[in-house]
Scaffold this active site. Sequence first.
Site, short mmCIF file in Angstrom:
data_model
loop_
_atom_site.label_atom_id
_atom_site.label_comp_id
_atom_site.label_asym_id
_atom_site.label_seq_id
_atom_site.Cartn_x
_atom_site.Cartn_y
_atom_site.Cartn_z
N ASN A 190 10.17 1.21 -3.15
CA ASN A 190 10.07 -0.19 -2.69
C ASN A 190 9.41 -0.98 -3.81
O ASN A 190 8.20 -0.91 -3.99
CB ASN A 190 9.24 -0.24 -1.41
CG ASN A 190 9.00 -1.66 -0.93
OD1 ASN A 190 9.56 -2.61 -1.46
ND2 ASN A 190 8.16 -1.80 0.09
N LYS A 208 9.06 -4.08 -4.08
CA LYS A 208 8.38 -5.30 -3.59
C LYS A 208 8.72 -6.50 -4.48
O LYS A 208 9.83 -6.59 -5.00
CB LYS A 208 6.88 -5.05 -3.48
CG LYS A 208 6.57 -3.80 -2.65
CD LYS A 208 5.16 -3.74 -2.17
CE LYS A 208 4.93 -2.42 -1.44
NZ LYS A 208 3.63 -2.35 -0.79
N HIS A 261 9.05 -3.68 7.39
CA HIS A 261 7.89 -3.27 6.60
C HIS A 261 6.66 -4.04 7.10
O HIS A 261 6.77 -5.20 7.51
CB HIS A 261 8.15 -3.57 5.11
CG HIS A 261 7.12 -2.97 4.20
ND1 HIS A 261 5.87 -3.52 4.05
CD2 HIS A 261 7.15 -1.86 3.42
CE1 HIS A 261 5.18 -2.76 3.20
NE2 HIS A 261 5.93 -1.75 2.82
N GLU A 299 4.40 -5.49 5.62
CA GLU A 299 4.17 -6.77 4.93
C GLU A 299 5.08 -7.86 5.49
O GLU A 299 4.69 -9.03 5.56
CB GLU A 299 4.35 -6.57 3.41
CG GLU A 299 3.19 -5.76 2.84
CD GLU A 299 3.50 -5.00 1.55
OE1 GLU A 299 4.55 -5.24 0.94
OE2 GLU A 299 2.67 -4.15 1.19
N GLU A 336 4.61 4.45 7.95
CA GLU A 336 3.72 3.89 6.93
C GLU A 336 2.46 3.34 7.59
O GLU A 336 2.46 2.19 8.07
CB GLU A 336 4.42 2.75 6.19
CG GLU A 336 5.67 3.17 5.45
CD GLU A 336 5.93 2.27 4.26
OE1 GLU A 336 6.04 2.80 3.15
OE2 GLU A 336 5.98 1.04 4.43
N GLY A 380 -0.90 0.82 -0.52
CA GLY A 380 -1.50 0.19 -1.68
C GLY A 380 -3.00 0.37 -1.80
O GLY A 380 -3.65 -0.29 -2.60
N SER A 396 0.60 5.11 -0.33
CA SER A 396 -0.14 5.73 -1.43
C SER A 396 0.37 7.12 -1.78
O SER A 396 -0.41 8.00 -2.14
CB SER A 396 -1.64 5.75 -1.13
OG SER A 396 -2.13 4.41 -1.03
C1 PEP Z 1 5.01 0.58 0.73
O1 PEP Z 1 4.58 -0.57 0.75
O2 PEP Z 1 6.12 0.81 1.24
C2 PEP Z 1 4.19 1.61 0.12
C3 PEP Z 1 4.31 2.81 0.56
O3 PEP Z 1 3.32 1.20 -0.88
P1 PEP Z 1 2.32 2.16 -1.73
O4 PEP Z 1 3.10 3.39 -2.11
O5 PEP Z 1 1.95 1.32 -2.92
O6 PEP Z 1 1.19 2.47 -0.85
#
Ligand code: PEP
Length: 257
Positions: free
Chosen positions: A12, A14, A98, A100, A174, A180, A219
């Site tokens: 992703n 972003k 997601h 976000e 997630e 993040g 992460s």
């Molecule tokens: C995400 O936003 O889908 C995600 C998993 O981000 P990160 O790997 O940076 O935690």
Amino acid sequence: MTPGVRPLIAGNWKMHGTVAEAAALAGAVRDGAVGGLPADLLVCPTFLHVAGVAALLAGSPVAVGAQDCHAAAKGAHTGDVAAPMLRDAGATHVILGHSERRADHGETDATVRAKAEAAAAAGLTPIVCVGETEAERLAGRAEAVVEAQLAGSLPDGFAGVVAPAGGAGIIAYEPVWAIGTGRTPTEADIAAIHGTIRARLAARFGAAGQGMRILYGGSMKPGNARAILALPNVDGGLVGGASLVAADFLAIARAAG
Ligand code: PEP
């Protein structure tokens, strides 16, 4: 992992990257996949870069997805992008719901469900994200939150999506507090939630639910990927930050073997 299910490692990207940076990253992922990997690969750039990255990756084993789509196939929706447009541009998958998007744009389970229906109708494989906030986990409500999101966000046709890239929709678990932050749930907690998701999918979709891919996201890095990907019912990863570095993304894919 689930026996018989090939893992998927999805990046992703972003809201990152110029045209040139997206092309360079896609090219590096494509080149790194030569010779084969123990997982399918997918990269999800911004809408702006979907067509260019898809053209660059055509004929390679790396698929391209988007990060959202509108629930309507076309119409007066300024600034939005429809699922058939994404399919036309070369996308095969789309990330939906997601955290976000849920936080920044007020997307509800009903919104996500409508978008997943639109994606499937356009021949895109939806990747529907679910996950609890830290407050919900601390209150002991993580499983209940995820179960409610699954019930509300998945359309009835989720198990039989008409898509060129695969027969069924995909779930990404997630935990919001792990995205993040460099923090992850314990392996036991990941396995527990993935087991719950599998049970809900099997209860709703029968045998198809047993084979649907459930990705972990939050992460995931080269250093923790092998342990996470080895857990039961973890069928790959949705990777944010580490997907912006081709070597890290490819290392995560190798850890699926
Ligand atoms: C995400 O936003 O889908 C995600 C998993 O981000 P990160 O790997 O940076 O935690």
